[in-house]
Design a protein around this motif. Structure first.
Motif, PDB file in Angstrom:
ATOM      1  N   THR A  11      -3.742  28.668   9.562  1.00 27.98           N
ATOM      2  CA  THR A  11      -3.505  30.155   9.432  1.00 27.98           C
ATOM      3  C   THR A  11      -2.581  30.916  10.556  1.00 27.98           C
ATOM      4  N   VAL A  12      -2.102  31.807  10.312  1.00 25.59           N
ATOM      5  CA  VAL A  12      -1.209  32.731  11.147  1.00 25.59           C
ATOM      6  C   VAL A  12      -1.998  32.589  12.543  1.00 25.59           C
ATOM      7  N   LYS A  13      -3.089  32.904  12.534  1.00 24.07           N
ATOM      8  CA  LYS A  13      -4.005  33.164  13.709  1.00 24.07           C
ATOM      9  C   LYS A  13      -4.018  31.917  14.688  1.00 24.07           C
ATOM     10  N   GLN A  14      -4.051  30.873  14.028  1.00 22.15           N
ATOM     11  CA  GLN A  14      -4.155  29.488  14.803  1.00 22.15           C
ATOM     12  C   GLN A  14      -2.465  29.453  15.429  1.00 22.15           C
ATOM     13  N   VAL A  15      -1.606  29.652  14.767  1.00 22.65           N
ATOM     14  CA  VAL A  15      -0.410  29.481  15.048  1.00 22.65           C
ATOM     15  C   VAL A  15      -0.088  30.076  16.318  1.00 22.65           C
ATOM     16  N   GLU A  16      -0.647  31.473  16.115  1.00 16.65           N
ATOM     17  CA  GLU A  16      -0.084  32.480  17.249  1.00 16.65           C
ATOM     18  C   GLU A  16      -1.194  32.133  18.610  1.00 16.65           C
ATOM     19  N   GLU A  17      -2.390  31.586  18.358  1.00 17.49           N
ATOM     20  CA  GLU A  17      -2.875  31.065  19.691  1.00 17.49           C
ATOM     21  C   GLU A  17      -2.285  29.949  20.263  1.00 17.49           C
ATOM     22  N   PHE A  18      -1.877  28.991  19.508  1.00 20.91           N
ATOM     23  CA  PHE A  18      -1.276  27.862  20.178  1.00 20.91           C
ATOM     24  C   PHE A  18       0.074  28.407  20.856  1.00 20.91           C
ATOM     25  N   LYS A  19       0.572  29.430  20.524  1.00 19.60           N
ATOM     26  CA  LYS A  19       1.861  29.971  20.946  1.00 19.60           C
ATOM     27  C   LYS A  19       1.795  30.493  22.397  1.00 19.60           C
ATOM     28  N   ALA A  20       0.439  31.211  22.179  1.00 18.13           N
ATOM     29  CA  ALA A  20       0.018  32.152  23.663  1.00 18.13           C
ATOM     30  C   ALA A  20      -0.301  30.950  24.630  1.00 18.13           C
TER      31      ALA A  20
END
Length: 601
Positions: free
Chosen positions: A321-330
């Motif tokens: 999900t986009v959420k998973q990707v953005e969490e990893f980016k954070a």
């Protein structure tokens, strides 16, 4: 779909298993004694201060070797909770991980106690290990000692990341309007009891070791750990035990794997809509950000076969999900600032050399004549940290808010930076105090007599301890709050995990620094800066090395802050917790996202 913690708990205290109520106040005696790791803290903090004396006197290790052993022990102890959290979240659940950690810790402390009880477990007695050759420990003796350290570290890995959250599980009841106050009360009792445990450890337990010897000194924490184990297991039928749910580490691994699998895909133009991105219904994150764009391939929908009839990814290792990707980016985005905390971790982990310094100085309190144990001077760091936290919250923040219009006083970046600067001052003060101690010892004719007490008060060490406590209150607590501000609530535990990992790496770097200084400065027949004899060595030079590294680290931190950008701008990101979480923080998020690092790890 994974079960939500609140679904598993039903109604917290009202949940029933058969005819037996689970959780609630009935678990308090067992929870306070074990789930908040009070006895584990007593054991770990009570053993560490004097351990350098045990290694140098009983195992005839050099100061440098003993310090390296303790650095490595601390590094493993800080790393293992990350592994313990992963096992708890993904496989076994909190109760089983705490239970295994408790038993393993008990075995480890018992083995350490046996090294003191059994004369065969140590080298033959040597009256003056610093001035005469002494028998080295045998391989079997070292194996027993190091095995005890390893088991205690493994046990801590099971207890520390799970204990507070497990205790909060027993009182979590989202249907009760008073539940938030109940949880907050539990957390307050937790921090109070653990803080008291640490105070007892570095005062009473250290005093017992000095006055009653190692057998009783190690036997007391072993006995407390045994009592803790029994009480925790006896209360087992009353506990709410949640099943393992999910792990962010696995989520991060999925993002990396999916991005790699989709590496040949071409990213769409930046102005494209959300049709090609995979996200759960109701999510606020429907398109990834442009930073670290290569990771966006992990959430690209290649074709209709990527999703099943229910709209879920057919293979979550190929589509995230986009959420998973953005969490990893954070997580990736904060790593540079995280790395700036490694050098201060070296400073915060200086447990051995200051104890050796205190042993060579006059530790009597003049008015009462009481002699402070050398290992108890760490109490001044705790007092300094406590005073700062209280003063900052009650006095400094209200004053600053009047002039800066900031409701929280100094920004998190400013607090972390101030902590780094104070750590530079702390090591510089330590270098100057050690220079004065060594000069005084030589002037008193003690250059060749390391066992005689230098006529200089050990209270000279209080400023450096106090500054270290202040540096921790500024930087370490600021670090955790900074991570917490940058992550969604579902990643609250990652902040503490990052801090623990930084401490682990700092301990490894500290061991490397001591080893390099020892090997390089004793070449060509010279006396090592970290010689067994403090009066012949140059421990002041060692502290100046730490000061130089700390100053360089301050400039590195400023560079990282510049590269990071505006913290306020980053905080405007609208995170969502997805459809499997709720708006309020879960007990583990609350537990792992607050408090002093001393009280958590």
């Amino acid at each position: 779909m994974e079960n939500h913690p609140s679904d598993q708990m039903k109604k917290g205290d009202e949940e029933k298993h058969g005819t037996k109520k689970l959780g609630g106040l009935r678990t308090m005696p067992f929870v306070i004694c074990k789930s908040n790791e009070t006895f584990e803290k007593v054991a770990s903090y009570g053993l560490l201060p004097n351990m350098i004396l045990y290694l140098t006197r009983e195992y005839h290790m050099s100061n440098a070797t003993g310090t390296n052993v303790l650095f490595l022990w601390s590094a493993i102890s800080n790393f293992m909770p990350i592994l313990g959290a992963f096992i708890s979240d993904s496989f076994l659940g909190r109760f089983h991980v705490i239970a295994m950690g408790t038993v393993i810790s008990l075995i480890g402390i018992s083995m350490l106690w046996l090294t003191a009880v059994l004369p065969q477990a140590r080298p033959p007695y040597c009256a003056s290990p610093m001035v005469e050759p002494c028998a080295s420990p045998k391989a079997a003796q070292l194996a027993l000692l190091f095995s005890s350290f390893a088991l205690m570290s493994i046990g801590a890995g099971g207890i520390r990341p799970c204990s507070l959250a497990f205790g909060a599980d027993q009182f979590y009841n989202p249907s009760d309007p008073k539940n938030k106050r109940v949880l907050q009360s539990f957390f307050n009792w937790y921090y109070a009891s653990v803080g008291l445990a640490i105070m007892i450890s570095i005062t009473i337990l250290v005093y017992i070791q000095v006055k009653a010897g190692w057998i009783i000194g190690f036997g007391v924490p072993a006995g407390l750990m045994f009592l803790s184990t029994v009480m925790f297991l006896v209360g087992s039928p009353l506990y709410i035990k949640l099943n393992p749910n999910k792990s962010l580490f696995i989520s991060f691994a999925k993002v990396m794997k999916a991005a790699w699998n989709n590496r040949d895909l071409a990213l769409p133009p930046t102005e494209s809509g959300g049709a090609i991105w995979y996200f759960h219904k109701g999510s606020n994150l429907i398109a990834p950000t442009e930073k670290l764009r290569f990771l966006n391939k992990a959430c690209m929908i290649r074709n209709s076969e990527d999703k099943g009839m229910d709209g879920r990814a057919v293979n979550p290792w190929n589509l995230c999900t986009v959420k998973q990707v953005e969490e990893f980016k954070a997580l990736i985005k904060v790593l540079p600032i995280w790395s700036s905390g490694i050098i201060i971790a070296v400073t915060l982990s200086q447990h051995s050399f200051p104890v050796l310094q205190a042993m060579s100085m006059d530790r009597h309190l003049v008015p009462v004549g009481f002699e402070i144990p050398a290992g108890s001077f760490g109490l001044f760091a705790m007092i300094s940290l406590t005073i700062w936290v209280a003063a900052y919250d009650r006095i400094i923040v209200p004053l600053l808010s009047k002039f800066t219009k900031r409701s929280r006083g100094f920004s998190l970046k400013e607090r972390m930076g101030m902590g780094l600067v104070v750590s530079c001052v702390a090591t510089a003060v330590a270098a100057m105090v050690e220079h004065k101690r060594r000069t005084t010892a030589i002037r008193q004719g003690l250059a060749d007599d390391p066992y005689k007490t230098v006529r200089m008060s050990a209270m000279w060490l209080v400023p450096q301890y106090s500054l270290i406590g202040l540096a921790e209150g500024l930087n370490a607590i600021g670090q955790i709050e900074f991570y917490y501000s940058q992550f969604p609530k579902s990643m609250a535990s990652i902040g503490v995990a990052l801090f623990a990992l930084g401490m682990a790496v700092g301990n490894l770097i500290g061991s490397l620094i001591v080893s390099l200084i020892n090997s390089e400065t004793k070449k060509h027949g010279k006396v090592s800066w970290v010689s067994n004899s403090l009066n012949k060595g140059h421990y002041d030079y060692y502290y100046w090395v730490l000061t130089i590294l700390s100053v360089i680290n301050v400039f590195y931190y400023l560079l990282c802050c510049w590269a990071f950008g505006s913290l306020e701008k980053e905080n405007k990101r609208e995170w969502d917790e997805g459809e499997d979480t709720q708006d309020e923080l879960e007990p583990d998020d609350l537990a792992k996202g607050m408090g002093s690092p001393h009280l958590i790890y």
